[in-house]
Design an enzyme around this catalytic site. Structure first.
Site, PDB file in Angstrom:
ATOM      1  CB  ILE A  36      -0.974  -0.020   1.202  1.00 47.34           C
ATOM      2  CG1 ILE A  36      -2.138   0.926   0.971  1.00 47.34           C
ATOM      3  CG2 ILE A  36      -0.263   0.288   2.508  1.00 47.34           C
ATOM      4  CD1 ILE A  36      -3.294   0.715   1.941  1.00 47.34           C
ATOM      5  CG  HIS A 110       5.182  -9.491   5.175  1.00 50.55           C
ATOM      6  ND1 HIS A 110       4.835  -9.584   6.504  1.00 50.55           N
ATOM      7  CD2 HIS A 110       5.893  -8.348   5.046  1.00 50.55           C
ATOM      8  CE1 HIS A 110       5.311  -8.534   7.151  1.00 50.55           C
ATOM      9  NE2 HIS A 110       5.972  -7.781   6.291  1.00 50.55           N
ATOM     10  CG  HIS A 112       8.836  -6.279   1.966  1.00 48.66           C
ATOM     11  ND1 HIS A 112       8.059  -5.153   2.037  1.00 48.66           N
ATOM     12  CD2 HIS A 112       8.900  -6.761   3.242  1.00 48.66           C
ATOM     13  CE1 HIS A 112       7.682  -4.932   3.285  1.00 48.66           C
ATOM     14  NE2 HIS A 112       8.181  -5.906   4.042  1.00 48.66           N
TER      15      HIS A 112
HETATM   16  P1  5GP Z   1       6.971  -5.060   7.467  1.00 52.33           P
HETATM   17  O1  5GP Z   1       7.481  -3.780   8.074  1.00 52.33           O
HETATM   18  O2  5GP Z   1       6.068  -5.808   8.426  1.00 52.33           O
HETATM   19  O3  5GP Z   1       8.072  -5.890   6.895  1.00 52.33           O
HETATM   20  O4  5GP Z   1       6.126  -4.626   6.211  1.00 52.33           O
HETATM   21  C1  5GP Z   1       4.739  -4.450   6.250  1.00 52.33           C
HETATM   22  C2  5GP Z   1       4.331  -3.820   4.926  1.00 52.33           C
HETATM   23  O5  5GP Z   1       2.923  -3.905   4.826  1.00 52.33           O
HETATM   24  C3  5GP Z   1       4.705  -2.347   4.772  1.00 52.33           C
HETATM   25  O6  5GP Z   1       5.542  -2.183   3.636  1.00 52.33           O
HETATM   26  C4  5GP Z   1       3.356  -1.635   4.610  1.00 52.33           C
HETATM   27  O7  5GP Z   1       3.388  -0.590   3.671  1.00 52.33           O
HETATM   28  C5  5GP Z   1       2.442  -2.766   4.160  1.00 52.33           C
HETATM   29  N1  5GP Z   1       1.057  -2.612   4.556  1.00 52.33           N
HETATM   30  C6  5GP Z   1       0.573  -2.271   5.776  1.00 52.33           C
HETATM   31  N2  5GP Z   1      -0.770  -2.247   5.782  1.00 52.33           N
HETATM   32  C7  5GP Z   1      -1.147  -2.608   4.526  1.00 52.33           C
HETATM   33  C8  5GP Z   1      -2.429  -2.775   3.921  1.00 52.33           C
HETATM   34  O8  5GP Z   1      -3.494  -2.598   4.524  1.00 52.33           O
HETATM   35  N3  5GP Z   1      -2.436  -3.163   2.610  1.00 52.33           N
HETATM   36  C9  5GP Z   1      -1.281  -3.373   1.913  1.00 52.33           C
HETATM   37  N4  5GP Z   1      -1.389  -3.750   0.638  1.00 52.33           N
HETATM   38  N5  5GP Z   1      -0.059  -3.227   2.464  1.00 52.33           N
HETATM   39  C10 5GP Z   1       0.006  -2.849   3.757  1.00 52.33           C
END
Ligand code: 5GP
Length: 127
Positions: A36, A110, A112
């Site tokens: 997002i 997840h 990336h």
């Molecule tokens: P982390 O920091 O956990 O590795 O990455 C989480 C990712 O999830 C972030 O890059 C953030 O932008 C993305 N994200 C958070 N909320 C949402 C959402 O509601 N929808 C989508 N598509 N991505 C999200």
């Protein structure tokens, strides 16, 4: 394994269809969708459909079929979006944050996939 899965996390809500997503690929075991807040022209999140908190949780408890499917979906996305070097692309980076130090925001495993521009070196050296 000491992981407790929180089924109220945002990706669990996406998997249940409670929150919309921009789907890039989907199989029985895996969902991939656009981040997002994209950090690069290509920024896709690949998640297993099962309740795993982070990479080591997934590797320890997921079935071989889930693990194989997850990686094959991720690799196919790299090819399909034109960033895989083997398909003539300029390359990509995969990142998976787990826990506090790398700042894992969402406690559902997840990966990336980032690409589409020069990404620089992997980490900035700390002082
Ligand atoms: P982390 O920091 O956990 O590795 O990455 C989480 C990712 O999830 C972030 O890059 C953030 O932008 C993305 N994200 C958070 N909320 C949402 C959402 O509601 N929808 C989508 N598509 N991505 C999200």
């Amino acid at each position: 394994m000491a992981y407790q899965y929180d089924d109220q996390n945002i990706f669990a809500k996406i998997l249940r269809g409670e929150i919309p997503n921009q789907t890039v690929a989907e199989t029985d075991h895996t969902l991939a969708f656009s981040d997002i807040y994209p950090q690069a022209p290509v920024h896709v999140l690949v998640i297993p459909k099962g309740p795993y908190v982070c990479f080591d949780h997934f590797a320890a408890e997921a079935s071989d079929a889930e693990i194989a499917d997850f990686h094959r979906v991720a690799a196919q996305i790299c090819a399909d979006l034109g960033v895989a070097p083997g398909a003539g692309g300029m390359g990509y980076r995969t990142i998976s944050n787990a826990g506090e130090h790398p700042v894992q925001e969402v406690p559902h495993y997840h990966m990336h996939i980032l690409g589409g521009r020069p990404l620089g070196r992997m980490l900035q050296k700390a002082d």
